[in-house]
Design a protein around this motif. Structure first.
Motif, PDB file in Angstrom:
ATOM      1  N   ARG A  17       0.818  -1.209   0.000  1.00 17.25           N
ATOM      2  CA  ARG A  17       0.000   0.000   0.000  1.00 17.25           C
ATOM      3  C   ARG A  17       0.853   1.261   0.000  1.00 17.25           C
ATOM      4  NH1 ARG A  17      -4.519  -0.200   4.508  1.00 17.25           N
ATOM      5  NH2 ARG A  17      -5.144   1.638   3.296  1.00 17.25           N
ATOM      6  N   ARG A  18       2.046   1.188   0.561  1.00 18.44           N
ATOM      7  CA  ARG A  18       2.891   2.383   0.637  1.00 18.44           C
ATOM      8  C   ARG A  18       3.651   2.660  -0.652  1.00 18.44           C
ATOM      9  NH1 ARG A  18       4.006   4.500   5.621  1.00 18.44           N
ATOM     10  NH2 ARG A  18       6.053   5.205   4.903  1.00 18.44           N
ATOM     11  N   VAL A  19       4.098   1.614  -1.337  1.00 19.57           N
ATOM     12  CA  VAL A  19       4.938   1.820  -2.523  1.00 19.57           C
ATOM     13  C   VAL A  19       4.241   2.656  -3.599  1.00 19.57           C
ATOM     14  CG1 VAL A  19       6.008   0.621  -4.468  1.00 19.57           C
ATOM     15  CG2 VAL A  19       6.439  -0.158  -2.137  1.00 19.57           C
ATOM     16  N   PRO A  20       2.965   2.423  -3.939  1.00 30.91           N
ATOM     17  CA  PRO A  20       2.331   3.295  -4.946  1.00 30.91           C
ATOM     18  C   PRO A  20       2.302   4.763  -4.529  1.00 30.91           C
ATOM     19  CG  PRO A  20       1.046   1.288  -4.637  1.00 30.91           C
ATOM     20  CD  PRO A  20       2.062   1.301  -3.561  1.00 30.91           C
ATOM     21  N   TRP A  21       2.013   5.037  -3.255  1.00 37.23           N
ATOM     22  CA  TRP A  21       2.012   6.426  -2.794  1.00 37.23           C
ATOM     23  C   TRP A  21       3.408   7.025  -2.855  1.00 37.23           C
ATOM     24  CZ3 TRP A  21      -2.064   9.481  -1.774  1.00 37.23           C
ATOM     25  CH2 TRP A  21      -3.316   8.875  -1.582  1.00 37.23           C
ATOM     26  N   LEU A  22       4.419   6.256  -2.441  1.00 29.98           N
ATOM     27  CA  LEU A  22       5.789   6.754  -2.485  1.00 29.98           C
ATOM     28  C   LEU A  22       6.249   7.004  -3.912  1.00 29.98           C
ATOM     29  CD1 LEU A  22       7.353   4.412   0.232  1.00 29.98           C
ATOM     30  CD2 LEU A  22       6.947   6.871   0.442  1.00 29.98           C
ATOM     31  N   ALA A  23       5.892   6.088  -4.821  1.00 33.36           N
ATOM     32  CA  ALA A  23       6.263   6.272  -6.225  1.00 33.36           C
ATOM     33  C   ALA A  23       5.586   7.506  -6.815  1.00 33.36           C
ATOM     34  CB  ALA A  23       5.909   5.023  -7.028  1.00 33.36           C
ATOM     35  N   ALA A  24       4.299   7.697  -6.478  1.00 31.93           N
ATOM     36  CA  ALA A  24       3.589   8.872  -6.976  1.00 31.93           C
ATOM     37  C   ALA A  24       4.195  10.157  -6.399  1.00 31.93           C
ATOM     38  CB  ALA A  24       2.111   8.783  -6.619  1.00 31.93           C
ATOM     39  N   GLY A  25       4.547  10.144  -5.108  1.00 34.24           N
ATOM     40  CA  GLY A  25       5.200  11.306  -4.519  1.00 34.24           C
ATOM     41  C   GLY A  25       6.544  11.589  -5.151  1.00 34.24           C
ATOM     42  N   PHE A  26       7.285  10.532  -5.492  1.00 34.90           N
ATOM     43  CA  PHE A  26       8.570  10.697  -6.167  1.00 34.90           C
ATOM     44  C   PHE A  26       8.388  11.356  -7.532  1.00 34.90           C
ATOM     45  CE2 PHE A  26      11.684   9.005  -9.187  1.00 34.90           C
ATOM     46  CZ  PHE A  26      12.867   9.410  -8.597  1.00 34.90           C
ATOM     47  N   VAL A  27       7.428  10.858  -8.317  1.00 33.12           N
ATOM     48  CA  VAL A  27       7.195  11.397  -9.661  1.00 33.12           C
ATOM     49  C   VAL A  27       6.776  12.862  -9.600  1.00 33.12           C
ATOM     50  CG1 VAL A  27       5.722  11.225 -11.707  1.00 33.12           C
ATOM     51  CG2 VAL A  27       6.676   9.156 -10.677  1.00 33.12           C
ATOM     52  N   MET A  28       5.851  13.194  -8.699  1.00 27.01           N
ATOM     53  CA  MET A  28       5.354  14.563  -8.640  1.00 27.01           C
ATOM     54  C   MET A  28       6.403  15.519  -8.056  1.00 27.01           C
ATOM     55  SD  MET A  28       2.593  14.374 -10.159  1.00 27.01           S
ATOM     56  CE  MET A  28       2.243  16.126  -9.950  1.00 27.01           C
ATOM     57  N   SER A  29       7.205  15.064  -7.115  1.00 24.42           N
ATOM     58  CA  SER A  29       8.269  15.930  -6.604  1.00 24.42           C
ATOM     59  C   SER A  29       9.329  16.169  -7.670  1.00 24.42           C
ATOM     60  CB  SER A  29       8.897  15.316  -5.347  1.00 24.42           C
ATOM     61  OG  SER A  29       9.447  14.043  -5.622  1.00 24.42           O
ATOM     62  N   VAL A  30       9.604  15.161  -8.503  1.00 23.88           N
ATOM     63  CA  VAL A  30      10.518  15.349  -9.630  1.00 23.88           C
ATOM     64  C   VAL A  30       9.941  16.373 -10.607  1.00 23.88           C
ATOM     65  CG1 VAL A  30      11.448  14.233 -11.693  1.00 23.88           C
ATOM     66  CG2 VAL A  30      11.669  13.122  -9.478  1.00 23.88           C
ATOM     67  N   LEU A  31       8.639  16.276 -10.885  1.00 24.52           N
ATOM     68  CA  LEU A  31       8.000  17.228 -11.792  1.00 24.52           C
ATOM     69  C   LEU A  31       8.101  18.653 -11.258  1.00 24.52           C
ATOM     70  CD1 LEU A  31       6.219  17.831 -14.280  1.00 24.52           C
ATOM     71  CD2 LEU A  31       4.228  17.407 -12.824  1.00 24.52           C
ATOM     72  N   TRP A  32       7.806  18.832  -9.977  1.00 24.03           N
ATOM     73  CA  TRP A  32       7.891  20.162  -9.380  1.00 24.03           C
ATOM     74  C   TRP A  32       9.329  20.678  -9.386  1.00 24.03           C
ATOM     75  CZ3 TRP A  32       5.006  24.153  -7.861  1.00 24.03           C
ATOM     76  CH2 TRP A  32       3.618  23.972  -7.745  1.00 24.03           C
TER      77      TRP A  32
END
Length: 573
Positions: free
Chosen positions: A407-422
C-alpha cells in the motif's frame, strides 16, 4: 536528512516575505501607464530594432541584445525574436524591458531578485520536504543497505537542486552553459568553503577530528578521477552518447566499491556508514509535539498562557505567509509522511496530480495548447484524477497513513514522480531567470551559474554539514566531511553525466558540442587544486581535519572568486 527537514520548517519566513514584497513591487511596476507607453512606442521602434539586429536573432539566442541601446528598442527586438531566452513559464526579458518599461530600473531588478530568492527556496524545500521523503520511504520499502542507500538515494536527494538545474540547462535552456558552470561551481564551493568551514568549526574547539582514511581517500580519488575525465571531455570539445554513459558508469563503480566495503567489513568492527546512517533517520517529530513543563505558580502559568497565545498568533501569521508557497505543492504531491499525514490532502493530491501532469505535458508541446489533442489530454487527466481520488478516499484511513509495503509503494512512487516534476519545473524557471538576469546586468550566464546558482544550491549543504559536524561528535564530523566530497562526486558524475547523455542522445549520431568557456576550465583547475591540497595536508597531519586544512581550502576558493571578479570587471581577459 532530519537536520534538513528541521531547518526547512523554520526557513519559509524570508522567502514568504520576499513573495509578498514581490507582489507589492510588481503591482506598482505593472502600472497601466507604463504598459500603455510601451505598447504605443513599440510599433515605431520595431522595424529599427529588427534591422539593427540584422535578422540574426533566432531560437534561444540573445547574443545581439546587449548591443541594442535603449529599453524601448530592446523591447521591440524581444517582440520580434521571441523567445530569446531559455524557455520558462515567464519571459523574463520581455517582462523587464516591456512590462516594466518606464519603471525605475532598480525596482525592476529588485522584483527579479526577490523572485530569484523565492525560486531558490521552493526548489530546495521541494527537494528536502517531498523528494527526500519519497526517497527515504522507497529505500526502506526496497530494503537497501544503509551504505548503498547513502551513496544512491540520499546523494540524489541532497543533490537534487544541482542535478535538476544541470539537466534543465542542457535540455531546454542555454545549451548547457549554465548547467556545466553551476555543477562545477557547486562542487568547488562544497569541496572548499563547506569543507573549510566544517574544519574550522571542529578544529577550534577540539583541535581537529581524525577521519577514517579509507573512506576519505576513496571519495577524493573518485572525485579527482571524475574531474580528469571531465577535463578530457572539455578539451576534446564534443561528446557522444557512449562517452557520456561511460562517464556516468564511474559512479556505478563507486557504488559497487562502497557496497563491497560494506559487505566485506570484518566482523566485530563497526561498518563505516558515514554517508547514510545519521541522515536516514526519520524525523517524525514536530516542535509542537514537545510537551511543556508544568507550571509551579499562578504567575508562571499566566505568563506561559500569554506566551502560548503569542506563539499561536505568530504561528498563524507564519502559516498565512507560507500558504501561497506551500498549498500548490501540498495539493499535488502525494505525501504519506507520518507527521504530515492528512487524508483530505491525500485525496486532493490523487485528484490533482494527473491534471498537473497533463497540463505540464501539453504546455511543453509545440502545437497549440488549446488544440483538440491538448484538450483531450487534459480531460483524460481530470478523469484519471477523479478515479484515483475515489480510490484514495475508499482505501485510506483518516488517522494514519497507508501501512504495509504494497500500500505504501504506490504512494511513495507517486510522490517521487510529482516531486521530480515540481523540482524540474522550478529548476527550469530558475535557470531561465538566471540567464535573463545575466543579460540584464551584462554578465555572462555561465559566470552567474558558477557563482550565484552554485551558492544558492549549496547553502543547504553548508548549514546541514556544519550543524552535523558541531553537534554530532566525531561521527557527525566524519559524516560532514564525507558529504563534502561524496555530494560533489554525485552531482558532477551523475548530474553532468546524465545531462550530457541526454543532450548527446538528442543529437545522435552527431556528437554534442560541450559549451565550455573560461569559467568551466577555471572551476576545474581550482577544484583540482583543492583536492590535491586535501590529499596532501590531511595524511601529513595524521588524517586530522583541522584549521590548516580548512584555511587552505577557503583561501583556494577566495582566489578563484577574485579571478572571476577581475575577469567580470574586465581587469584582465
Amino acid at each position: 536528512m532530519a537536520l534538513t527537514r528541521g531547518r526547512a520548517r523554520t526557513a519559509p519566513a524570508v522567502p514568504s516575505a520576499c513573495f509578498l514584497l514581490l507582489l507589492v513591487t510588481s503591482s506598482s511596476l505593472l502600472a497601466p501607464t507604463s504598459s500603455r507607453a510601451a505598447e504605443s512606442e513599440g510599433g515605431s521602434i520595431l522595424l529599427g530594432a529588427a534591422s539593427s539586429a540584422s535578422g540574426k536573432g533566432r531560437g534561444n539566442s540573445c547574443e545581439e541584445l546587449p548591443s541594442i541601446r535603449g529599453g524601448e528598442a530592446r523591447c521591440a527586438y524581444l517582440r520580434a525574436h521571441s523567445p530569446c531566452s531559455p524557455a520558462g513559464y515567464v519571459d523574463y526579458l520581455r517582462l523587464f524591458y516591456c512590462a516594466f518599461a518606464g519603471a525605475p530600473a532598480a525596482a525592476a531588478c529588485a522584483a527579479l531578485a526577490l523572485w530569484l530568492v523565492v525560486l531558490f527556496y521552493l526548489l530546495g524545500d521541494t527537494a528536502s520536504e517531498y523528494f527526500c521523503a519519497s526517497l527515504e520511504g522507497l529505500s526502506a520499502a526496497l530494503r537497501l543497505p544503509p551504505a548503498v542507500a547513502g551513496v544512491t538515494l540520499l546523494s540524489l536527494g541532497n543533490g537534487a537542486p544541482d542535478v535538476f538545474a544541470s539537466v534543465v540547462s542542457f535540455a531546454s535552456g542555454d545549451g548547457g552553459g549554465v548547467g556545466l558552470s553551476s555543477a562545477l561551481g557547486g562542487a568547488l564551493f562544497v569541496s572548499t568553503v563547506v569543507a573549510g568551514v566544517v574544519a574550522l568549526a571542529v578544529g577550534g574547539a577540539r583541535g581537529g577530528v581524525v577521519v577514517e582514511w579509507r573512506g576519505f581517500v576513496r571519495d577524493l580519488c573518485f572525485l579527482l578521477l571524475a574531474l580528469c575525465y571531465l577535463l578530457a571531455v572539455l578539451v576534446n570539445g564534443v561528446i557522444t552518447v557512449w562517452v557520456a554513459v561511460s562517464f556516468v558508469s564511474l559512479y556505478v563503480g563507486y557504488v559497487v566499491l562502497v557496497w563491497t566495503s560494506h559487505c566485506c567489513a570484518e566482523k566485530g568492527k563497526p561498518v563505516d556508514e558515514s554517508l547514510s546512517a545519521p541522515l536516514l533517520l526519520d524525523d517524525d517529530g514536530d516542535e509542537d509535539d514537545v510537551p511543556s513543563l508544568p507550571s509551579h505558580s499562578k504567575t508562571t502559568e499566566a505568563s506561559s498562557t500569554a506566551t502560548s497565545r503569542g506563539r499561536a498568533m505568530l504561528h498563524w501569521l507564519a502559516g498565512a505567509l507560507c500558504m501561497p508557497l506551500y498549498l500548490p505543492r501540498r495539493l499535488t504531491i502525494p505525501d504519506i509522511a507520518g507527521h504530515r499525514w492528512s487524508r483530505p490532502y491525500a485525496v486532493a493530491s490523487a485528484a490533482l496530480a494527473p491534471v498537473l501532469l497533463a497540463f505540464t505535458w501539453t504546455s511543453s508541446q509545440r502545437h497549440n495548447p488549446m488544440s483538440s489533442h491538448s484538450v483531450a489530454v487534459l480531460v483524460g487527466g481530470a478523469l484519471l484524477g477523479l478515479l484515483l481520488a475515489l480510490l484514495a478516499a475508499a482505501t485510506t484511513d483518516a488517522n494514519s497513513p497507508p501501512r504495509g509495503r504494497r500500500r505504501r509503494v504506490p504512494w511513495l512512487a507517486a510522490g517521487f514522480v510529482m516531486s521530480v516534476l515540481w523540482a524540474y519545473t522550478l529548476a527550469r524557471e530558475l535557470v531561465a531567470l538566471l540567464v535573463s538576469i545575466g543579460y540584464v546586468v551584462g554578465i555572462k550566464p555561465s559566470v552567474l551559474g558558477v557563482t550565484v546558482l552554485a551558492w544558492g544550491d549549496s547553502l543547504g549543504d553548508l548549514v546541514s554539514n556544519v550543524a552535523m559536524a558541531v553537534h554530532g561528535g566525531a561521527g557527525g564530523a566524519q559524516t560532514a566531511v564525507s558529504g563534502c566530497y561524496a555530494g560533489p562526486l554525485f552531482n558532477t558524475v551523475v548530474g553532468l553525466g546524465l545531462s550530457l547523455a541526454l543532450a548527446a542522445g538528442a543529437q545522435h549520431p552527431a556528437p554534442f558540442v560541450v559549451p565550455a568557456d573560461a569559467a568551466a576550465y577555471e572551476a576545474v583547475g581550482f577544484l583540482g587544486a583543492a583536492l590535491a591540497w586535501a590529499l596532501f595536508v590531511v595524511p601529513v597531519r595524521g588524517m586530522r581535519i583541522d584549521r590548516v586544512y580548512g584555511v587552505g581550502l577557503i583561501a583556494i576558493y577566495l582566489f578563484f572568486f577574485a579571478v572571476r571578479v577581475c575577469e567580470t570587471l574586465g581587469l584582465w581577459s
